[in-house]
Design a protein around this motif. Sequence first.
Motif, PDB file in Angstrom:
ATOM      1  N   PRO A 183      -2.275 -23.634  -3.682  1.00  0.00           N
ATOM      2  CA  PRO A 183      -1.726 -22.530  -3.170  1.00  0.00           C
ATOM      3  C   PRO A 183      -3.061 -21.675  -2.283  1.00  0.00           C
ATOM      4  N   VAL A 184      -3.683 -21.808  -2.762  1.00  0.00           N
ATOM      5  CA  VAL A 184      -5.525 -20.905  -2.179  1.00  0.00           C
ATOM      6  C   VAL A 184      -6.221 -21.490  -1.396  1.00  0.00           C
ATOM      7  N   LEU A 185      -6.226 -22.672  -1.452  1.00  0.00           N
ATOM      8  CA  LEU A 185      -7.207 -23.475  -0.240  1.00  0.00           C
ATOM      9  C   LEU A 185      -6.196 -23.288   1.209  1.00  0.00           C
ATOM     10  N   ILE A 186      -5.166 -23.998   1.245  1.00  0.00           N
ATOM     11  CA  ILE A 186      -3.962 -23.829   1.595  1.00  0.00           C
ATOM     12  C   ILE A 186      -4.067 -22.211   2.656  1.00  0.00           C
ATOM     13  N   GLN A 187      -4.253 -21.401   1.651  1.00  0.00           N
ATOM     14  CA  GLN A 187      -3.889 -19.744   2.875  1.00  0.00           C
ATOM     15  C   GLN A 187      -5.976 -20.094   2.905  1.00  0.00           C
ATOM     16  N   VAL A 188      -6.591 -20.032   2.832  1.00  0.00           N
ATOM     17  CA  VAL A 188      -8.045 -20.190   3.476  1.00  0.00           C
ATOM     18  C   VAL A 188      -8.099 -21.197   4.512  1.00  0.00           C
ATOM     19  N   ALA A 189      -7.266 -21.818   4.261  1.00  0.00           N
ATOM     20  CA  ALA A 189      -7.609 -22.917   5.268  1.00  0.00           C
ATOM     21  C   ALA A 189      -6.736 -21.782   6.915  1.00  0.00           C
ATOM     22  N   GLN A 190      -5.733 -21.150   6.347  1.00  0.00           N
ATOM     23  CA  GLN A 190      -4.441 -21.144   7.676  1.00  0.00           C
ATOM     24  C   GLN A 190      -5.672 -19.353   7.841  1.00  0.00           C
ATOM     25  N   SER A 191      -6.211 -18.707   7.169  1.00  0.00           N
ATOM     26  CA  SER A 191      -6.783 -17.897   7.290  1.00  0.00           C
ATOM     27  C   SER A 191      -7.471 -17.897   8.915  1.00  0.00           C
ATOM     28  N   ASN A 192      -8.350 -16.807   9.340  1.00  0.00           N
ATOM     29  CA  ASN A 192      -8.867 -16.607  10.996  1.00  0.00           C
ATOM     30  C   ASN A 192     -10.345 -16.213  10.998  1.00  0.00           C
ATOM     31  N   ASN A 193     -10.262 -16.740   9.422  1.00  0.00           N
ATOM     32  CA  ASN A 193     -11.636 -15.447   9.129  1.00  0.00           C
ATOM     33  C   ASN A 193     -12.430 -16.295   9.530  1.00  0.00           C
ATOM     34  N   SER A 194     -12.733 -17.708   8.911  1.00  0.00           N
ATOM     35  CA  SER A 194     -13.873 -19.074   9.592  1.00  0.00           C
ATOM     36  C   SER A 194     -13.261 -19.773   9.632  1.00  0.00           C
ATOM     37  N   GLU A 195     -13.942 -21.120  10.563  1.00  0.00           N
ATOM     38  CA  GLU A 195     -13.708 -22.059  10.613  1.00  0.00           C
ATOM     39  C   GLU A 195     -14.416 -22.970   9.410  1.00  0.00           C
ATOM     40  N   ASP A 196     -15.736 -22.120   9.368  1.00  0.00           N
ATOM     41  CA  ASP A 196     -16.882 -22.934   8.236  1.00  0.00           C
ATOM     42  C   ASP A 196     -15.442 -23.403   7.005  1.00  0.00           C
ATOM     43  N   LEU A 197     -15.266 -21.794   6.612  1.00  0.00           N
ATOM     44  CA  LEU A 197     -14.738 -21.815   5.509  1.00  0.00           C
ATOM     45  C   LEU A 197     -13.116 -23.036   4.642  1.00  0.00           C
ATOM     46  N   ALA A 198     -12.724 -22.474   6.102  1.00  0.00           N
ATOM     47  CA  ALA A 198     -11.698 -23.120   6.719  1.00  0.00           C
ATOM     48  C   ALA A 198     -11.609 -25.115   6.279  1.00  0.00           C
ATOM     49  N   GLY A 199     -12.602 -25.591   7.268  1.00  0.00           N
ATOM     50  CA  GLY A 199     -12.895 -26.872   6.964  1.00  0.00           C
ATOM     51  C   GLY A 199     -13.316 -27.074   6.066  1.00  0.00           C
ATOM     52  N   THR A 200     -14.212 -26.040   4.989  1.00  0.00           N
ATOM     53  CA  THR A 200     -14.640 -27.116   3.344  1.00  0.00           C
ATOM     54  C   THR A 200     -13.434 -27.220   2.706  1.00  0.00           C
ATOM     55  N   SER A 201     -12.467 -25.833   2.669  1.00  0.00           N
ATOM     56  CA  SER A 201     -11.012 -25.159   2.151  1.00  0.00           C
ATOM     57  C   SER A 201     -10.442 -27.198   2.348  1.00  0.00           C
ATOM     58  N   LEU A 202     -10.147 -27.715   3.477  1.00  0.00           N
ATOM     59  CA  LEU A 202      -9.389 -28.809   4.141  1.00  0.00           C
ATOM     60  C   LEU A 202      -9.858 -29.443   3.563  1.00  0.00           C
ATOM     61  N   ALA A 203     -11.152 -30.104   3.477  1.00  0.00           N
ATOM     62  CA  ALA A 203     -12.043 -31.198   2.959  1.00  0.00           C
ATOM     63  C   ALA A 203     -12.094 -31.003   1.428  1.00  0.00           C
ATOM     64  N   ILE A 204     -12.272 -30.088   0.758  1.00  0.00           N
ATOM     65  CA  ILE A 204     -11.232 -29.965  -0.805  1.00  0.00           C
ATOM     66  C   ILE A 204      -9.873 -30.666  -1.680  1.00  0.00           C
ATOM     67  N   LEU A 205      -9.433 -30.102  -0.208  1.00  0.00           N
ATOM     68  CA  LEU A 205      -7.704 -30.314  -0.621  1.00  0.00           C
ATOM     69  C   LEU A 205      -7.341 -31.535  -0.652  1.00  0.00           C
ATOM     70  N   GLY A 206      -8.348 -32.667   0.390  1.00  0.00           N
ATOM     71  CA  GLY A 206      -8.433 -33.957   0.838  1.00  0.00           C
ATOM     72  C   GLY A 206      -8.824 -34.796  -0.221  1.00  0.00           C
ATOM     73  N   LEU A 207     -10.376 -33.798  -0.982  1.00  0.00           N
ATOM     74  CA  LEU A 207     -10.660 -34.887  -2.394  1.00  0.00           C
ATOM     75  C   LEU A 207      -9.209 -34.862  -4.132  1.00  0.00           C
ATOM     76  N   LEU A 208      -8.911 -32.905  -3.712  1.00  0.00           N
ATOM     77  CA  LEU A 208      -7.875 -33.230  -4.849  1.00  0.00           C
ATOM     78  C   LEU A 208      -6.066 -34.194  -4.762  1.00  0.00           C
ATOM     79  N   ALA A 209      -6.134 -34.938  -3.061  1.00  0.00           N
ATOM     80  CA  ALA A 209      -5.076 -35.073  -2.774  1.00  0.00           C
ATOM     81  C   ALA A 209      -5.395 -37.245  -3.416  1.00  0.00           C
TER      82      ALA A 209
END
Length: 311
Positions: A183-209
Amino acid sequence: MTHSLTMSAARIRETITECLSKAQSDSPEVQQKALQTLASITKVSPQNRNLLAQSDGAIPALLSLSRSSTTLQALSLSILFHISLNPNLKQSLAEMETIYHLNSIILSLSSPESSILASSLICSLAMLDKNKAMFGVAGTIQSLVTAVSDPGCPAAHHLLSSLAELVQFHGNCTLAVRSGAVPVLIQVAQSNNSEDLAGTSLAILGLLARFEEGLNALRKTDQIVNSMVDVLKGRCMLSKEGAAEILLRLFDESEGCVRDALRLPEFPTVLADLSIRGSERTREKVSSLMKKLMEADMDAYGDGNSIFLKW
């Protein structure tokens, strides 16, 4: 030539010995200047890093100084980070007491610079596979997830990079999921603060998956398919790659997720657009997504009312 190199190494050793002595001074100014010199000579030279690491008492002294005032702490962490860049020194630096200390720094809100340097040091040490499990045992995964969950965290990029490195190890994936990383990484991915942070969060979620625990946590996330489709409609290509990878893994394991996707009328159009405009990796993943959806769609709509046939 050899003589001049030997002389140079001898002079460096003298400088290191002198700076380590001054770093124990009662004067903060003298300490600061000594540490600045050590930071400077270890910034680009692997040889100088080895010479410092081999100096008697150097590492314990730097670790001790990294527990002091903000300026001295940052300088000490910077030097330790430089030393950690040498592959041969990574294992000796990753002691449990050091890891516990780094955990406490990233959880402390006192100094953003120290938090950035501590997470950079964690990431550097974690690049040695032998070290990855130690960070898991020492509670670093939980510390990183907690720190990243702070919306205004200035070290978020460095923290996520460390987490991405550590979850390459399966045991750390389990710890991340149990620490609430999904949930923390999904929240970061959905926030509009930084595309870079969103991309890294989703990459980590992909590793967890890649593992059952992570995939189950994603599957149980409310509106996960809608969330990933929203990412596919965004601008960041790294995020789109991550979202497509997550959807592929979800579709492999969950018919419910496939049905959710088939209920989204805009999904075929989003995939069609990405199959043309996406990066090479995104296009490959999108092609697989289309194939899975078309197969599921034909099974569900054998009467010819398929949304893909209409499209």
